[in-house]
Design a protein around this motif. Structure first.
Motif, mmCIF file in Angstrom:
data_model
loop_
_atom_site.group_PDB
_atom_site.id
_atom_site.type_symbol
_atom_site.label_atom_id
_atom_site.label_comp_id
_atom_site.label_asym_id
_atom_site.label_seq_id
_atom_site.Cartn_x
_atom_site.Cartn_y
_atom_site.Cartn_z
ATOM 1 N N ARG A 118 0.827 -1.218 0.000
ATOM 2 C CA ARG A 118 0.000 0.000 0.000
ATOM 3 C C ARG A 118 0.855 1.259 0.000
ATOM 4 O O ARG A 118 0.423 2.312 -0.455
ATOM 5 C CB ARG A 118 -0.950 -0.045 1.197
ATOM 6 C CG ARG A 118 -1.953 -1.176 1.023
ATOM 7 C CD ARG A 118 -2.653 -1.506 2.295
ATOM 8 N NE ARG A 118 -3.624 -0.500 2.640
ATOM 9 C CZ ARG A 118 -4.345 -0.531 3.758
ATOM 10 N NH1 ARG A 118 -4.199 -1.497 4.617
ATOM 11 N NH2 ARG A 118 -5.218 0.415 4.009
ATOM 12 N N ASN A 163 2.631 11.997 -0.692
ATOM 13 C CA ASN A 163 1.275 11.609 -1.093
ATOM 14 C C ASN A 163 0.923 10.205 -0.656
ATOM 15 O O ASN A 163 -0.174 9.949 -0.177
ATOM 16 C CB ASN A 163 1.118 11.690 -2.608
ATOM 17 C CG ASN A 163 0.588 13.034 -3.010
ATOM 18 O OD1 ASN A 163 0.148 13.801 -2.161
ATOM 19 N ND2 ASN A 163 0.644 13.325 -4.293
ATOM 20 N N TYR A 164 1.864 9.262 -0.873
ATOM 21 C CA TYR A 164 1.603 7.883 -0.457
ATOM 22 C C TYR A 164 1.315 7.827 1.037
ATOM 23 O O TYR A 164 0.398 7.133 1.488
ATOM 24 C CB TYR A 164 2.807 6.976 -0.773
ATOM 25 C CG TYR A 164 2.739 6.404 -2.164
ATOM 26 C CD1 TYR A 164 1.729 5.500 -2.505
ATOM 27 C CD2 TYR A 164 3.661 6.754 -3.135
ATOM 28 C CE1 TYR A 164 1.652 4.969 -3.784
ATOM 29 C CE2 TYR A 164 3.591 6.247 -4.418
ATOM 30 C CZ TYR A 164 2.586 5.345 -4.740
ATOM 31 O OH TYR A 164 2.498 4.825 -5.994
ATOM 32 N N ILE A 190 0.256 10.237 3.043
ATOM 33 C CA ILE A 190 -1.004 10.889 3.408
ATOM 34 C C ILE A 190 -2.201 10.023 2.999
ATOM 35 O O ILE A 190 -3.135 9.821 3.777
ATOM 36 C CB ILE A 190 -1.060 12.305 2.801
ATOM 37 C CG1 ILE A 190 -0.039 13.154 3.572
ATOM 38 C CG2 ILE A 190 -2.473 12.906 2.876
ATOM 39 C CD1 ILE A 190 -0.002 14.599 3.289
ATOM 40 N N GLU A 191 -2.129 9.445 1.813
ATOM 41 C CA GLU A 191 -3.234 8.578 1.374
ATOM 42 C C GLU A 191 -3.349 7.339 2.257
ATOM 43 O O GLU A 191 -4.450 6.907 2.619
ATOM 44 C CB GLU A 191 -3.030 8.163 -0.085
ATOM 45 C CG GLU A 191 -3.534 9.231 -1.032
ATOM 46 C CD GLU A 191 -3.197 8.924 -2.481
ATOM 47 O OE1 GLU A 191 -2.871 7.758 -2.795
ATOM 48 O OE2 GLU A 191 -3.236 9.859 -3.296
ATOM 49 N N THR A 206 -2.436 7.093 5.361
ATOM 50 C CA THR A 206 -2.974 7.530 6.656
ATOM 51 C C THR A 206 -4.497 7.629 6.575
ATOM 52 O O THR A 206 -5.210 7.185 7.485
ATOM 53 C CB THR A 206 -2.373 8.905 7.049
ATOM 54 O OG1 THR A 206 -0.955 8.792 7.034
ATOM 55 C CG2 THR A 206 -2.834 9.347 8.434
ATOM 56 N N GLU A 207 -4.993 8.174 5.474
ATOM 57 C CA GLU A 207 -6.455 8.271 5.280
ATOM 58 C C GLU A 207 -7.097 6.889 5.270
ATOM 59 O O GLU A 207 -8.136 6.677 5.882
ATOM 60 C CB GLU A 207 -6.742 8.950 3.936
ATOM 61 C CG GLU A 207 -7.021 10.414 4.061
ATOM 62 C CD GLU A 207 -7.229 11.073 2.704
ATOM 63 O OE1 GLU A 207 -6.626 10.629 1.708
ATOM 64 O OE2 GLU A 207 -7.987 12.046 2.659
ATOM 65 N N GLU A 208 -6.458 5.949 4.570
ATOM 66 C CA GLU A 208 -7.007 4.591 4.506
ATOM 67 C C GLU A 208 -7.037 3.955 5.893
ATOM 68 O O GLU A 208 -8.015 3.308 6.267
ATOM 69 C CB GLU A 208 -6.149 3.715 3.583
ATOM 70 C CG GLU A 208 -6.316 4.034 2.113
ATOM 71 C CD GLU A 208 -5.321 3.251 1.253
ATOM 72 O OE1 GLU A 208 -5.035 3.711 0.143
ATOM 73 O OE2 GLU A 208 -4.819 2.192 1.701
ATOM 74 N N ASP A 239 -9.902 5.296 7.715
ATOM 75 C CA ASP A 239 -11.160 4.703 7.231
ATOM 76 C C ASP A 239 -11.364 3.309 7.816
ATOM 77 O O ASP A 239 -12.488 2.842 7.976
ATOM 78 C CB ASP A 239 -11.162 4.591 5.696
ATOM 79 C CG ASP A 239 -11.252 5.970 5.042
ATOM 80 O OD1 ASP A 239 -11.606 6.926 5.746
ATOM 81 O OD2 ASP A 239 -10.941 6.067 3.841
ATOM 82 N N SER A 285 -5.740 18.054 4.601
ATOM 83 C CA SER A 285 -6.657 17.171 3.876
ATOM 84 C C SER A 285 -7.077 15.963 4.711
ATOM 85 O O SER A 285 -8.044 15.288 4.361
ATOM 86 C CB SER A 285 -6.001 16.698 2.582
ATOM 87 O OG SER A 285 -4.854 15.943 2.882
ATOM 88 N N ILE A 286 -6.376 15.674 5.804
ATOM 89 C CA ILE A 286 -6.693 14.423 6.520
ATOM 90 C C ILE A 286 -7.171 14.593 7.954
ATOM 91 O O ILE A 286 -7.800 13.677 8.481
ATOM 92 C CB ILE A 286 -5.484 13.451 6.539
ATOM 93 C CG1 ILE A 286 -4.214 14.140 7.026
ATOM 94 C CG2 ILE A 286 -5.293 12.790 5.205
ATOM 95 C CD1 ILE A 286 -3.104 13.144 7.334
#
Ligand code: ATP
Length: 232
Positions: free
Chosen positions: A119, A168-169, A171-172, A174-176, A179, A196-197
């Protein structure tokens, strides 16, 4: 319901006050930002939450436990600002070594480690850590914070000094993780990495919380020039 409760936390180093009067709650599943310039007291705060340093005063409760208790350590993942990686080991050997420390069964650990690294898009997993770029090393350090499948993640400036793609990886990812229900404390020098998060955040300066709330609430309360200072 708050999974993390901090009440009047204070840390003094031989008369120098690094953190003072820090109180906040973090809800289960939140991404909570801790933003501030160099020396604001972010790392000191996060290390007190992780049980790595003792507060001079005040209390913290994380997932029902006092920081540092073994029961809490099993539910916590900590990403230090400067990760002490074992340069001679390959990423996989290093991560399996840490999974063993947490008594994670080998097959479970292997799947978890590869899932995190997939991921985060980390290639060359059999490479020695010392031969990896800073961004690759940070990804390994994040995978390490996840080997015990913790409920609460404390990320100390995970995106600082990295190229935009790696940032970006992270931050994305971290968002996942958010979730999926994990609670995440995420520190940064400025609002750019957290806006953004983060569901809510605190802004620290000189050891004190100077603003708190959602991004909108902080923008409303500290608009104009002051907000701009925080945001850059
Ligand atoms: P940075 O973004 O530079 O990491 P920070 O917000 O994480 O900054 P801290 O590392 O928490 O800030 O440091 C807060 C203050 O406490 C700084 O002035 C720092 O010099 C001081 N400090 C931190 N650790 C110690 C220590 N072990 N002994 C003495 N002073 C310390």
């Amino acid at each position: 319901m708050a999974i993390l409760e901090v009440d009047d936390l204070r840390k003094e180093y031989g008369g120098f006050v690094a953190v003072e009067g820090s109180s906040f709650d973090i809800e289960r599943g939140e991404v909570f930002g801790v933003v501030g310039p160099n020396g604001a007291g972010k790392t000191t705060t996060l290390k007190m939450l992780a049980g790595l340093i003792e507060p001079t005063d005040g209390t913290a409760v994380v997932a029902g436990h006092t920081p540092g208790e073994p029961a809490m350590q099993r539910r916590l993942g900590f990403l230090p600002e400067e990760s002490p990686l074992y340069e001679e080991m390959t990423a996989i050997d290093y991560l399996e070594f840490f999974a063993d420390l947490y008594d994670v069964p080998r097959d479970v650990a292997r799947e978890r480690i590869h899932d995190s690294l997939d991921r985060l898009d980390l290639e060359h997993r059999e490479r020695r850590i010392g031969n990896m770029s800073k961004g690759m090393q940070r990804k390994v350090a994040i995978a390490r914070a996840l080997v015990n499948d913790p409920d609460v993640l404390i990320f100390d400036e995970p995106a600082s000094g990295l190229d935009p793609l790696t940032t970006n990886y992270i931050i994305e990812f971290t968002e996942e993780l958010s979730d999926e229900g994990k609670t995440i404390v995420f520190s940064a020098h400025n609002l750019f990495h957290v806006e953004s998060i983060c569901d809510r955040l605190i802004i620290m300066n000189d050891g004190r919380i100077v603003a708190r709330g959602t991004l909108e609430e902080i923008r409303d309360a500290h608009g104009g020039t002051e907000y701009h200072v925080y945001a850059t």
